[in-house]
Motif scaffolding. Sequence first.
Motif, short mmCIF file in Angstrom:
data_model
loop_
_atom_site.label_atom_id
_atom_site.label_comp_id
_atom_site.label_asym_id
_atom_site.label_seq_id
_atom_site.Cartn_x
_atom_site.Cartn_y
_atom_site.Cartn_z
N HIS A 1 27.03 -24.41 -4.50
CA HIS A 1 26.44 -23.68 -5.63
C HIS A 1 25.30 -24.52 -6.21
N PHE A 2 24.22 -23.83 -6.67
CA PHE A 2 23.05 -24.49 -7.22
C PHE A 2 22.63 -23.71 -8.46
N LEU A 3 22.75 -24.35 -9.64
CA LEU A 3 22.54 -23.65 -10.91
C LEU A 3 21.18 -23.96 -11.52
N HIS A 4 20.54 -22.92 -12.04
CA HIS A 4 19.37 -23.05 -12.89
C HIS A 4 19.84 -23.38 -14.31
N PRO A 5 19.02 -24.09 -15.11
CA PRO A 5 19.46 -24.37 -16.48
C PRO A 5 19.82 -23.11 -17.27
N SER A 6 19.19 -21.98 -16.93
CA SER A 6 19.48 -20.73 -17.65
C SER A 6 20.90 -20.24 -17.41
N ASP B 1 22.76 -18.55 -10.38
CA ASP B 1 23.54 -19.39 -9.46
C ASP B 1 23.15 -18.97 -8.05
N CYS B 2 22.61 -19.91 -7.28
CA CYS B 2 22.29 -19.66 -5.87
C CYS B 2 23.50 -20.05 -5.04
N TYR B 3 24.15 -19.07 -4.42
CA TYR B 3 25.35 -19.31 -3.60
C TYR B 3 25.46 -18.18 -2.60
N TRP B 4 26.63 -18.04 -1.92
CA TRP B 4 26.74 -17.12 -0.79
C TRP B 4 26.43 -15.67 -1.13
N GLN C 1 8.92 -27.15 -13.25
CA GLN C 1 8.66 -28.35 -14.04
C GLN C 1 9.56 -28.38 -15.28
N GLY C 2 10.04 -29.57 -15.63
CA GLY C 2 10.81 -29.76 -16.84
C GLY C 2 12.18 -29.11 -16.83
N VAL C 3 12.85 -29.08 -15.68
CA VAL C 3 14.17 -28.45 -15.59
C VAL C 3 15.19 -29.46 -15.07
N ARG C 4 16.47 -29.15 -15.34
CA ARG C 4 17.58 -29.91 -14.78
C ARG C 4 18.47 -28.93 -14.00
#
Length: 663
Positions: free
Chosen positions: A523-528, A539-542, A580-583
């Motif tokens: 899983h790969f999450l955006h700060p939002s 959430d980038c996942y399957w 830019q400017g994200v975690r």
Amino acid sequence: MRHLGFSCGWAMTVVGAFAALVACGDNGISREEIAKIEVSEGQRPVAANGAVSVSPSLPTRLRISNTGNGALMVKDIAIESTPAGAFTVTSLPVPSAEAPVEVWPDSLGHSFSIAYDATVVGDGARPKAVVRIRTNTTLNSGTEFVFNVTPEQSLAKLVLSPPSLDFGLVSANQSSTKPVSLLNTGSADLTVSRIVFGGHPGYTVSIAGQSYSVSAESASTGITLPSPLVIAGGSATTVDVTYTASGPESAQGQVVFFSNDATAANGTTLNLFANLTGPCIKVNPMRVEFGSKVVGQLAQIDVEVESCGDVDLILNDVVIATDPSGVFGVQKSQIGVFPLTVAAHAKVVVPVTYLPGSVAVLGNDGQFVQDEGLLQITSNAYLSQVDIPLRGFGTDGRCPVAKITIAEGAEVIPQTNLHLSGRQSTSSNGTINNFEWTVIQPNGSTSTLRPSKFVAEPTFEANIIGEYIFRLKVFDALGNESCSDAEQRVIVTSNDAIHVELLWNTPTDADQTDLVGADVDLHFLHPSAAGAYFHQRFDCYWENTTPEWGFASPQDNPRLDRDDVDGAGPENLNVDVPEQGVRYQVGVHYWDDWGFGPSTTTVRIYIYGQLRDQWADVRLVVNDMWDTHYIDWPSGVVTRITRPGGVPQITANFPIPNSSWPF
């Protein structure tokens, strides 16, 4: 199909609804079928009369397989150790003539191990052993398969990825920083103690937090590192190189890393390029491997020289600089008159020849002793001298010559489907009838050769970053085996700004490459997403493999390029141009164990193709959610997410909102 062992007399094999009785003849072999023994260490086959190395810290595990079509009866596994007790063999069960271990084609085979006790070896002694595996009659080894055993010599090996850094166009008073990965592909610790750093004064290199600049001293005597850089076997570290332009001029440089890599006495070189407007030279291949060639017959391999700058490259000369055996040559008449001008972006071919004068002898390691030479190209480029190692060995022509070609080349990105071919293998005894491939993969890779390892042109998915070593042996119409295995290496690296790999190991799953296995998800999450896994958009996942994030441009969107649902992985995620400017946040969820139980998981995070962190062997059970890392951008800083005490942050029985099947 997996077979159960049974003793001779009568045996029944059922295929579908068809039953056939197979009668066994003398010595436990069917009158029409015969076994073929194969001994392997992991994925590396052990040659008859070859050698196996054993570490004093860990026994070497070997497997006996049967690649024939009849039963293999292992009657004894004996070891003759010098001195006595230095090497011992363990086999369960212990085979004997009265109770042989039966190994059937397509079965899991029989495993045994060899241990080495260095405490019984006196000072100055050279311990060794011979292992004899006694069997019924086999196709390839009669009734005895023999190989040698020696103590393991731990070695370090430095590989740079990439081998050169091209900073492209850097404007005046601007800086560009690129990382290079120092990978230790050996088993012993690699120690980098010194660098020689030369070229344009705009370059700086940062090693272990210390910055170094180009100077007259750094380019001549070099720089001794105050604290040597130590890299464990199979691990990597990152060094950053920065170029600061003072004007539009071209800038080339070199960093030479001096280490305890025994194969790199003259150091391992990283070439640096920026604002290339002057003459530039690139050579392919950088190493010429002739392999085995028939004594007295001339062989030729073409070396391609490219003028990679914006002005003409002038080749001053091309010579064989080192050739102790007098067997290598250059067909200069086919190139032209020197000095030779090669126009910008043009190429010229340098024909290199090899004429072996005698049949090679076997060395102590069981491999043929090779002829070695050096091709030297001098030019007006900043890298004014390029040295290309040459190798080959002579045969009497009785054994075929294996040759590997790989359509995609020697450097690819993850998920590349490699097309391997052994069609250029040759034999003086007619056609090549049989092929046998092996591959050594980076830790965690479980790809297999498709459709099998016994075809002329298999494919192979290189799905994780690292070095892959492909080897091929061939057999001619008379059944003769190639004198030596052909070998080709492929480096897999990522061009994306962020590349995340997830791998896992499920100990109770005997075959993690089949279609049934544990399903672990990346899983790969955006700060939002605010930390919410399974978020429908962030959430980038399957179930959301290519979400739309950022500014409606596909370049700043993540991609789950590989989803594995049946064991081992990998799963790969990439971002070309992060926002830019994200975690960002990385997570791992154990979706379904399919009855196989716990898995140990590993997450690797690469920034611009360089490994920033590997968190290995974290144990998960079904429904666990593991928060692994934060990735800050544009700094590229990777931070582990932990509980107090540094332990992984794992949530058991993680609730799944609106869950659905992961396909």
